[in-house]
Design a protein around this motif. Structure first.
Motif, PDB file in Angstrom:
ATOM      1  N   ALA A  47       0.834  -1.208   0.000  1.00 31.68           N
ATOM      2  CA  ALA A  47       0.000   0.000   0.000  1.00 31.68           C
ATOM      3  C   ALA A  47       0.865   1.253   0.000  1.00 31.68           C
ATOM      4  CB  ALA A  47      -0.936  -0.006   1.206  1.00 31.68           C
ATOM      5  N   ARG A  48       1.964   1.224   0.731  1.00 30.58           N
ATOM      6  CA  ARG A  48       2.873   2.390   0.769  1.00 30.58           C
ATOM      7  C   ARG A  48       3.469   2.632  -0.617  1.00 30.58           C
ATOM      8  NH1 ARG A  48       6.256   5.071   4.776  1.00 30.58           N
ATOM      9  NH2 ARG A  48       6.972   6.883   3.618  1.00 30.58           N
ATOM     10  N   GLY A  49       3.807   1.566  -1.300  1.00 31.13           N
ATOM     11  CA  GLY A  49       4.327   1.706  -2.650  1.00 31.13           C
ATOM     12  C   GLY A  49       3.276   2.214  -3.629  1.00 31.13           C
ATOM     13  N   LEU A  50       2.035   1.817  -3.428  1.00 26.11           N
ATOM     14  CA  LEU A  50       0.973   2.271  -4.320  1.00 26.11           C
ATOM     15  C   LEU A  50       0.676   3.752  -4.146  1.00 26.11           C
ATOM     16  CD1 LEU A  50      -1.662  -0.608  -4.177  1.00 26.11           C
ATOM     17  CD2 LEU A  50      -0.211   0.017  -6.106  1.00 26.11           C
ATOM     18  N   CYS A  51       0.521   4.196  -2.889  1.00 26.04           N
ATOM     19  CA  CYS A  51       0.072   5.575  -2.683  1.00 26.04           C
ATOM     20  C   CYS A  51       1.181   6.512  -2.234  1.00 26.04           C
ATOM     21  CB  CYS A  51      -1.114   5.617  -1.716  1.00 26.04           C
ATOM     22  SG  CYS A  51      -0.762   4.997  -0.073  1.00 26.04           S
ATOM     23  N   GLY A  52       2.304   6.014  -1.745  1.00 28.05           N
ATOM     24  CA  GLY A  52       3.437   6.867  -1.413  1.00 28.05           C
ATOM     25  C   GLY A  52       3.337   7.617  -0.104  1.00 28.05           C
ATOM     26  N   GLN A  53       2.293   7.405   0.677  1.00 28.99           N
ATOM     27  CA  GLN A  53       2.125   8.116   1.940  1.00 28.99           C
ATOM     28  C   GLN A  53       1.772   7.123   3.029  1.00 28.99           C
ATOM     29  OE1 GLN A  53      -1.022  10.734   0.966  1.00 28.99           O
ATOM     30  NE2 GLN A  53       0.252  12.107  -0.242  1.00 28.99           N
ATOM     31  N   ALA A  54       2.496   7.195   4.143  1.00 36.09           N
ATOM     32  CA  ALA A  54       2.318   6.217   5.214  1.00 36.09           C
ATOM     33  C   ALA A  54       0.901   6.248   5.795  1.00 36.09           C
ATOM     34  CB  ALA A  54       3.346   6.459   6.321  1.00 36.09           C
ATOM     35  N   GLU A  55       0.373   7.430   6.060  1.00 35.66           N
ATOM     36  CA  GLU A  55      -0.955   7.524   6.667  1.00 35.66           C
ATOM     37  C   GLU A  55      -2.027   6.984   5.722  1.00 35.66           C
ATOM     38  OE1 GLU A  55       1.017  10.282   6.287  1.00 35.66           O
ATOM     39  OE2 GLU A  55       1.847  10.330   8.311  1.00 35.66           O
ATOM     40  N   ARG A  56      -1.935   7.359   4.480  1.00 36.78           N
ATOM     41  CA  ARG A  56      -2.911   6.893   3.498  1.00 36.78           C
ATOM     42  C   ARG A  56      -2.775   5.381   3.285  1.00 36.78           C
ATOM     43  NH1 ARG A  56      -3.292   8.759  -2.682  1.00 36.78           N
ATOM     44  NH2 ARG A  56      -5.192   7.680  -3.194  1.00 36.78           N
ATOM     45  N   ALA A  57      -1.535   4.893   3.310  1.00 41.39           N
ATOM     46  CA  ALA A  57      -1.305   3.455   3.158  1.00 41.39           C
ATOM     47  C   ALA A  57      -1.921   2.689   4.321  1.00 41.39           C
ATOM     48  CB  ALA A  57       0.191   3.162   3.072  1.00 41.39           C
ATOM     49  N   ASP A  58      -1.780   3.209   5.545  1.00 42.55           N
ATOM     50  CA  ASP A  58      -2.393   2.549   6.698  1.00 42.55           C
ATOM     51  C   ASP A  58      -3.912   2.519   6.571  1.00 42.55           C
ATOM     52  OD1 ASP A  58       0.028   1.949   7.876  1.00 42.55           O
ATOM     53  OD2 ASP A  58       0.026   3.703   9.188  1.00 42.55           O
ATOM     54  N   ASP A  59      -4.496   3.614   6.089  1.00 38.09           N
ATOM     55  CA  ASP A  59      -5.950   3.646   5.874  1.00 38.09           C
ATOM     56  C   ASP A  59      -6.358   2.621   4.821  1.00 38.09           C
ATOM     57  OD1 ASP A  59      -6.166   5.682   7.717  1.00 38.09           O
ATOM     58  OD2 ASP A  59      -6.297   7.282   6.214  1.00 38.09           O
ATOM     59  N   LEU A  60      -5.555   2.522   3.766  1.00 37.34           N
ATOM     60  CA  LEU A  60      -5.832   1.567   2.690  1.00 37.34           C
ATOM     61  C   LEU A  60      -5.773   0.131   3.209  1.00 37.34           C
ATOM     62  CD1 LEU A  60      -6.291   1.389  -0.415  1.00 37.34           C
ATOM     63  CD2 LEU A  60      -3.819   1.254  -0.650  1.00 37.34           C
ATOM     64  N   VAL A  61      -4.767  -0.176   4.016  1.00 39.74           N
ATOM     65  CA  VAL A  61      -4.623  -1.513   4.585  1.00 39.74           C
ATOM     66  C   VAL A  61      -5.783  -1.803   5.541  1.00 39.74           C
ATOM     67  CG1 VAL A  61      -3.220  -2.938   6.139  1.00 39.74           C
ATOM     68  CG2 VAL A  61      -2.128  -1.648   4.309  1.00 39.74           C
ATOM     69  N   GLN A  62      -6.128  -0.818   6.355  1.00 43.75           N
ATOM     70  CA  GLN A  62      -7.227  -1.021   7.302  1.00 43.75           C
ATOM     71  C   GLN A  62      -8.529  -1.334   6.554  1.00 43.75           C
ATOM     72  OE1 GLN A  62      -7.812   2.219  10.012  1.00 43.75           O
ATOM     73  NE2 GLN A  62      -9.571   1.280  10.979  1.00 43.75           N
ATOM     74  N   GLU A  63      -8.806  -0.585   5.517  1.00 47.63           N
ATOM     75  CA  GLU A  63     -10.019  -0.812   4.734  1.00 47.63           C
ATOM     76  C   GLU A  63      -9.970  -2.185   4.051  1.00 47.63           C
ATOM     77  OE1 GLU A  63     -13.749  -0.248   3.161  1.00 47.63           O
ATOM     78  OE2 GLU A  63     -12.733   0.950   4.687  1.00 47.63           O
ATOM     79  N   ALA A  64      -8.807  -2.552   3.513  1.00 44.41           N
ATOM     80  CA  ALA A  64      -8.677  -3.842   2.826  1.00 44.41           C
ATOM     81  C   ALA A  64      -8.860  -5.006   3.802  1.00 44.41           C
ATOM     82  CB  ALA A  64      -7.320  -3.938   2.141  1.00 44.41           C
ATOM     83  N   VAL A  65      -8.282  -4.908   4.988  1.00 45.74           N
ATOM     84  CA  VAL A  65      -8.419  -5.974   5.977  1.00 45.74           C
ATOM     85  C   VAL A  65      -9.876  -6.076   6.429  1.00 45.74           C
ATOM     86  CG1 VAL A  65      -7.791  -6.655   8.334  1.00 45.74           C
ATOM     87  CG2 VAL A  65      -6.020  -5.922   6.729  1.00 45.74           C
ATOM     88  N   LEU A  66     -10.521  -4.931   6.618  1.00 42.41           N
ATOM     89  CA  LEU A  66     -11.930  -4.941   6.995  1.00 42.41           C
ATOM     90  C   LEU A  66     -12.785  -5.602   5.911  1.00 42.41           C
ATOM     91  CD1 LEU A  66     -14.137  -4.026   8.969  1.00 42.41           C
ATOM     92  CD2 LEU A  66     -14.230  -1.876   7.707  1.00 42.41           C
ATOM     93  N   ARG A  67     -12.523  -5.262   4.662  1.00 40.91           N
ATOM     94  CA  ARG A  67     -13.282  -5.874   3.558  1.00 40.91           C
ATOM     95  C   ARG A  67     -12.989  -7.365   3.448  1.00 40.91           C
ATOM     96  NH1 ARG A  67     -13.579  -1.608  -1.465  1.00 40.91           N
ATOM     97  NH2 ARG A  67     -14.341   0.139  -0.220  1.00 40.91           N
ATOM     98  N   ALA A  68     -11.722  -7.749   3.632  1.00 38.30           N
ATOM     99  CA  ALA A  68     -11.379  -9.178   3.574  1.00 38.30           C
ATOM    100  C   ALA A  68     -12.073  -9.935   4.705  1.00 38.30           C
ATOM    101  CB  ALA A  68      -9.869  -9.359   3.652  1.00 38.30           C
ATOM    102  N   TRP A  69     -12.099  -9.336   5.890  1.00 39.64           N
ATOM    103  CA  TRP A  69     -12.733  -9.999   7.030  1.00 39.64           C
ATOM    104  C   TRP A  69     -14.231 -10.155   6.811  1.00 39.64           C
ATOM    105  CZ3 TRP A  69     -11.518 -13.072  10.754  1.00 39.64           C
ATOM    106  CH2 TRP A  69     -12.421 -13.298  11.787  1.00 39.64           C
ATOM    107  N   THR A  70     -14.880  -9.074   6.365  1.00 39.71           N
ATOM    108  CA  THR A  70     -16.329  -9.151   6.172  1.00 39.71           C
ATOM    109  C   THR A  70     -16.701 -10.051   4.988  1.00 39.71           C
ATOM    110  OG1 THR A  70     -16.350  -7.099   4.884  1.00 39.71           O
ATOM    111  CG2 THR A  70     -16.812  -6.917   7.238  1.00 39.71           C
ATOM    112  N   SER A  71     -15.776 -10.243   4.068  1.00 35.02           N
ATOM    113  CA  SER A  71     -16.040 -11.082   2.888  1.00 35.02           C
ATOM    114  C   SER A  71     -15.361 -12.437   2.978  1.00 35.02           C
ATOM    115  CB  SER A  71     -15.551 -10.361   1.632  1.00 35.02           C
ATOM    116  OG  SER A  71     -16.190  -9.131   1.476  1.00 35.02           O
ATOM    117  N   ARG A  72     -14.921 -12.819   4.157  1.00 36.69           N
ATOM    118  CA  ARG A  72     -14.154 -14.070   4.302  1.00 36.69           C
ATOM    119  C   ARG A  72     -14.929 -15.291   3.822  1.00 36.69           C
ATOM    120  NH1 ARG A  72     -15.681 -12.342   9.303  1.00 36.69           N
ATOM    121  NH2 ARG A  72     -16.844 -13.798  10.601  1.00 36.69           N
TER     122      ARG A  72
END
Length: 190
Positions: free
Chosen positions: A44-69
């Motif tokens: 995510a950091r490589g995709l967006c280049g910003q640590a805070e935005r990357a953390d938000d992206l990872v958080q959203e992805a993990v939440l979506r993966a969990w809800t769609s498990r």
């Protein structure tokens, strides 16, 4: 009788997929997601280049993966599935915020930073800037193959392209990255 769910453990390199009974699948998905967090953050950091935005992206992805498990298909690559969710979420954000031009937190600080006297930090900054100048498809391919350790087949699956296309993107991305790092003044071209 229900088939057992398969979740790929990612904490150990080269580990075999774990097969569990369906009642324990939630716990195994949780453990697999936790094991993927460092890899997801780097991607995510490589995709967006910003640590805070990357953390938000990872958080959203993990939440979506969990809800769609429950939609994860046993026997398939769990890591590729979660990385695909992360990539798709990033692309959705790009479409949503394409027209915004506001200065985000942290950008001003990176523009006003004085040169560090440690060469490693300088090399990493040069690499990040060169990666940022690559076309998104090539940057994504390099991050999946080079930084995240995906095989060409897995990376092609994450991006939804043919293996030959992924190999081409990586080869062209490496060549262009080398030019950008050596010359510093080259403009990216597709």
């Amino acid at each position: 009788m229900a088939k057992p769910a398969t979740v790929e453990k990612t904490a150990e390199a080269g580990s075999e997929p774990a097969t569990v009974a369906n009642q324990d699948a939630g716990q195994d998905v949780r453990e697999a997601l936790v094991g993927l967090l460092p890899h997801l953050r780097a991607f995510a950091r490589g995709l967006c280049g910003q640590a805070e935005r990357a953390d938000d992206l990872v958080q959203e992805a993990v939440l979506r993966a969990w809800t769609s498990r429950d939609s994860f298909k046993p026997g398939t690559n769990f890591k590729a599935w979660v990385f695909t969710i992360t990539r798709n979420n990033f692309l959705n954000e790009l479409r949503r915020y394409r027209r915004e031009t506001q200065l985000e937190d942290g950008v001003a600080e990176t523009m006003l930073v004085t040169a560090a006297d440690q060469e490693d930090a300088l090399h990493m900054n040069d690499l990040q800037r060169a990666l940022d100048r690559l076309p998104p498809e090539r940057r994504e391919a390099l991050l999946l193959i080079g930084a995240s350790g995906f095989s060409y087949e897995e990376a092609a699956q994450v991006c939804g392209v043919a293996i030959g296309t992924m190999k081409s993107r990586v080869a062209r991305g490496r060549a262009q990255l080398g030019l950008l790092l050596n010359e510093g003044a080259s403009s990216p071209s597709e």
